[in-house]
Design a protein around this motif. Sequence first.
Motif, PDB file in Angstrom:
ATOM      1  N   ALA A  33      89.794 -65.026 -74.495  1.00  0.00           N
ATOM      2  CA  ALA A  33      89.127 -65.254 -72.754  1.00  0.00           C
ATOM      3  C   ALA A  33      89.246 -63.720 -71.921  1.00  0.00           C
ATOM      4  CB  ALA A  33      89.867 -66.538 -71.991  1.00  0.00           C
ATOM      5  N   GLY A  34      90.315 -63.704 -72.266  1.00  0.00           N
ATOM      6  CA  GLY A  34      90.166 -61.775 -71.486  1.00  0.00           C
ATOM      7  C   GLY A  34      89.044 -61.110 -71.843  1.00  0.00           C
ATOM      8  N   ALA A  35      88.786 -60.869 -73.174  1.00  0.00           N
ATOM      9  CA  ALA A  35      87.670 -60.091 -73.661  1.00  0.00           C
ATOM     10  C   ALA A  35      86.201 -60.721 -73.140  1.00  0.00           C
ATOM     11  CB  ALA A  35      87.636 -60.305 -75.009  1.00  0.00           C
ATOM     12  N   ILE A  36      86.585 -62.136 -73.198  1.00  0.00           N
ATOM     13  CA  ILE A  36      84.723 -62.463 -72.078  1.00  0.00           C
ATOM     14  C   ILE A  36      85.097 -62.701 -71.021  1.00  0.00           C
ATOM     15  CG2 ILE A  36      83.887 -64.521 -71.952  1.00  0.00           C
ATOM     16  CD1 ILE A  36      84.823 -65.605 -74.774  1.00  0.00           C
ATOM     17  N   LEU A  37      85.686 -62.581 -69.706  1.00  0.00           N
ATOM     18  CA  LEU A  37      86.295 -62.772 -68.538  1.00  0.00           C
ATOM     19  C   LEU A  37      85.880 -61.305 -68.213  1.00  0.00           C
ATOM     20  CD1 LEU A  37      88.485 -64.653 -67.234  1.00  0.00           C
ATOM     21  CD2 LEU A  37      86.070 -65.159 -67.405  1.00  0.00           C
ATOM     22  N   LEU A  38      85.632 -59.978 -69.156  1.00  0.00           N
ATOM     23  CA  LEU A  38      85.628 -58.407 -68.638  1.00  0.00           C
ATOM     24  C   LEU A  38      84.607 -58.315 -68.773  1.00  0.00           C
ATOM     25  CD1 LEU A  38      89.709 -56.840 -70.256  1.00  0.00           C
ATOM     26  CD2 LEU A  38      88.746 -56.693 -67.700  1.00  0.00           C
ATOM     27  N   PHE A  39      84.163 -58.754 -69.849  1.00  0.00           N
ATOM     28  CA  PHE A  39      82.177 -58.490 -70.574  1.00  0.00           C
ATOM     29  C   PHE A  39      81.474 -59.230 -69.600  1.00  0.00           C
ATOM     30  CE2 PHE A  39      78.176 -59.824 -72.958  1.00  0.00           C
ATOM     31  CZ  PHE A  39      78.377 -57.990 -73.417  1.00  0.00           C
ATOM     32  N   ILE A  40      81.621 -59.720 -68.548  1.00  0.00           N
ATOM     33  CA  ILE A  40      80.816 -60.704 -68.084  1.00  0.00           C
ATOM     34  C   ILE A  40      80.399 -59.319 -66.568  1.00  0.00           C
ATOM     35  CG2 ILE A  40      80.097 -62.105 -66.270  1.00  0.00           C
ATOM     36  CD1 ILE A  40      81.182 -64.399 -68.084  1.00  0.00           C
ATOM     37  N   PRO A  41      81.837 -58.884 -65.385  1.00  0.00           N
ATOM     38  CA  PRO A  41      81.764 -57.964 -64.810  1.00  0.00           C
ATOM     39  C   PRO A  41      81.552 -56.564 -65.828  1.00  0.00           C
ATOM     40  CG  PRO A  41      83.711 -58.583 -65.244  1.00  0.00           C
ATOM     41  CD  PRO A  41      83.476 -59.454 -66.080  1.00  0.00           C
ATOM     42  N   MET A  42      81.571 -56.292 -66.707  1.00  0.00           N
ATOM     43  CA  MET A  42      80.961 -54.931 -66.634  1.00  0.00           C
ATOM     44  C   MET A  42      79.741 -54.745 -67.472  1.00  0.00           C
ATOM     45  SD  MET A  42      82.000 -52.987 -70.464  1.00  0.00           S
ATOM     46  CE  MET A  42      80.908 -54.421 -71.936  1.00  0.00           C
ATOM     47  N   VAL A  43      78.717 -55.874 -68.302  1.00  0.00           N
ATOM     48  CA  VAL A  43      77.257 -55.681 -67.529  1.00  0.00           C
ATOM     49  C   VAL A  43      76.923 -56.054 -65.956  1.00  0.00           C
ATOM     50  CG1 VAL A  43      75.889 -57.721 -68.618  1.00  0.00           C
ATOM     51  CG2 VAL A  43      77.443 -57.433 -70.207  1.00  0.00           C
ATOM     52  N   ALA A  44      77.362 -55.854 -65.309  1.00  0.00           N
ATOM     53  CA  ALA A  44      77.244 -56.304 -63.521  1.00  0.00           C
ATOM     54  C   ALA A  44      77.428 -55.590 -62.952  1.00  0.00           C
ATOM     55  CB  ALA A  44      77.903 -57.295 -63.201  1.00  0.00           C
ATOM     56  N   VAL A  45      78.360 -54.680 -63.207  1.00  0.00           N
ATOM     57  CA  VAL A  45      78.432 -53.551 -62.887  1.00  0.00           C
ATOM     58  C   VAL A  45      77.321 -52.303 -63.251  1.00  0.00           C
ATOM     59  CG1 VAL A  45      79.989 -51.320 -62.816  1.00  0.00           C
ATOM     60  CG2 VAL A  45      81.219 -53.455 -62.154  1.00  0.00           C
ATOM     61  N   ILE A  46      77.238 -52.653 -64.884  1.00  0.00           N
ATOM     62  CA  ILE A  46      75.784 -51.503 -65.379  1.00  0.00           C
ATOM     63  C   ILE A  46      75.102 -51.952 -64.623  1.00  0.00           C
ATOM     64  CG2 ILE A  46      74.270 -50.921 -67.491  1.00  0.00           C
ATOM     65  CD1 ILE A  46      77.838 -51.298 -69.237  1.00  0.00           C
ATOM     66  N   TRP A  61      88.626 -54.767 -62.272  1.00  0.00           N
ATOM     67  CA  TRP A  61      88.695 -54.270 -64.407  1.00  0.00           C
ATOM     68  C   TRP A  61      89.033 -54.223 -64.980  1.00  0.00           C
ATOM     69  CZ3 TRP A  61      86.456 -50.978 -67.470  1.00  0.00           C
ATOM     70  CH2 TRP A  61      85.268 -50.958 -68.559  1.00  0.00           C
ATOM     71  N   SER A  62      89.707 -52.653 -64.468  1.00  0.00           N
ATOM     72  CA  SER A  62      90.973 -50.940 -64.936  1.00  0.00           C
ATOM     73  C   SER A  62      91.278 -51.778 -65.497  1.00  0.00           C
ATOM     74  CB  SER A  62      90.989 -50.414 -64.578  1.00  0.00           C
ATOM     75  OG  SER A  62      89.320 -49.558 -64.045  1.00  0.00           O
ATOM     76  N   TYR A  63      92.228 -53.027 -64.535  1.00  0.00           N
ATOM     77  CA  TYR A  63      93.753 -53.649 -64.319  1.00  0.00           C
ATOM     78  C   TYR A  63      93.556 -54.779 -66.208  1.00  0.00           C
ATOM     79  CZ  TYR A  63      95.680 -51.575 -60.040  1.00  0.00           C
ATOM     80  OH  TYR A  63      95.111 -50.884 -59.160  1.00  0.00           O
ATOM     81  N   GLY A  64      92.528 -55.810 -65.688  1.00  0.00           N
ATOM     82  CA  GLY A  64      91.641 -56.341 -67.467  1.00  0.00           C
ATOM     83  C   GLY A  64      92.255 -55.561 -68.348  1.00  0.00           C
ATOM     84  N   VAL A  65      90.899 -54.637 -68.273  1.00  0.00           N
ATOM     85  CA  VAL A  65      90.848 -53.721 -69.236  1.00  0.00           C
ATOM     86  C   VAL A  65      92.357 -53.875 -70.424  1.00  0.00           C
ATOM     87  CG1 VAL A  65      90.402 -52.112 -70.789  1.00  0.00           C
ATOM     88  CG2 VAL A  65      89.108 -53.321 -69.327  1.00  0.00           C
ATOM     89  N   LEU A  91      97.866 -57.429 -74.337  1.00  0.00           N
ATOM     90  CA  LEU A  91      97.575 -58.502 -74.992  1.00  0.00           C
ATOM     91  C   LEU A  91      97.552 -57.725 -77.206  1.00  0.00           C
ATOM     92  CD1 LEU A  91      98.412 -61.156 -75.791  1.00  0.00           C
ATOM     93  CD2 LEU A  91      96.145 -61.739 -74.493  1.00  0.00           C
ATOM     94  N   SER A  92      96.786 -57.280 -77.136  1.00  0.00           N
ATOM     95  CA  SER A  92      96.461 -57.149 -78.212  1.00  0.00           C
ATOM     96  C   SER A  92      97.568 -56.325 -79.101  1.00  0.00           C
ATOM     97  CB  SER A  92      94.740 -55.726 -78.368  1.00  0.00           C
ATOM     98  OG  SER A  92      95.228 -54.636 -78.420  1.00  0.00           O
ATOM     99  N   ILE A  93      97.895 -55.126 -78.108  1.00  0.00           N
ATOM    100  CA  ILE A  93      98.906 -54.606 -78.929  1.00  0.00           C
ATOM    101  C   ILE A  93     100.132 -55.652 -79.218  1.00  0.00           C
ATOM    102  CG2 ILE A  93     101.018 -53.142 -79.057  1.00  0.00           C
ATOM    103  CD1 ILE A  93      98.933 -51.290 -77.282  1.00  0.00           C
TER     104      ILE A  93
END
Length: 299
Positions: free
Chosen positions: A193-206, A260-264, A270-272
């Motif tokens: 869920a976190g990866a998906i939520l980060l991907f959406i704003p990343m596309v918006a920022v780009i 977005w940076s805090y989310g990353v 979490l992945s570690i």
Amino acid sequence: MSDNNAPQYYYLDANRTPQGPISLEDLRAAYLRGELPPGTQAACKGASSWQTLGNMFGGTPAADSVELPPPPAAELGNCPSCGQMVMSVEGGSLPVRCPHCNRALRAETPDAMGYLRHLWAQGLSASGRSRRAEFIAFHILANASVFLFTLLPFLAFLTPFLTLGFTVFAIPVTIRRLHDTGRSAFSVWAFVAGAILLFIPMVAVIYHFFLPILKKLSEMANAGITPDEQEITRLVEEYLSSPGMLTDFIEEHTFAIQIWSYGVIAVCILSIYIMVVCLLDSKAGANKYGPSPKYPLAR
């Protein structure tokens, strides 16, 4: 009154399945009553070979040319699931599975291909448990395949699809691995869920970053001008080299970039955590996700 220290005997039934334990007196009584024929194979616990009841108690033993299993060794016990007695007939070790309920009684040690076959059989199922070796075998296969496809020019175009396929497949593999350590799948779904939520704003920022170029191209299209590749490259280079462009963009979107940076960072932590937990040893014994594939007899 029976002697608890008296030798215990076992005999093979018509299906060549060991039965017992039984005292020598009870074994003799069953033989004399005709319940067990003279050719019945019997042995004391820990003996090196079987012998017929006819040889033990007198009479004419029946001919038996069938190859017999080794006599029961000292490792005897009851199945944790069905409670039936399980005897060691495989060279002194317990059978892999209970002959009564098919529950795993000792860990199987397949080779690398055995783990991969088990992975294929499990498919996308997230139920049950997976051993650490199976988890490692999957990631070795995934990374080696992606690396190989990247190196081969005629397969390079398939790399994104292969990566996506392994990513989807990795979710149930990781969940089963967490189950084997006694943990739920919550951390995996939180990571997804976190990866998906980060991907959406990343596309918006780009999108907002390159929005001025998109507007310029739209204006050219409305004017009937079709820019070629060199023209588009020139526009991008001029935009990126314009003074204060990057600084102005960051100042305008400071709050969104910080969130977005805090989310990353959170997703990376979490992945570690998931990776470290998946590399822990299996939790001994059965849990709510099923019996342990590595330590099935532990309670």
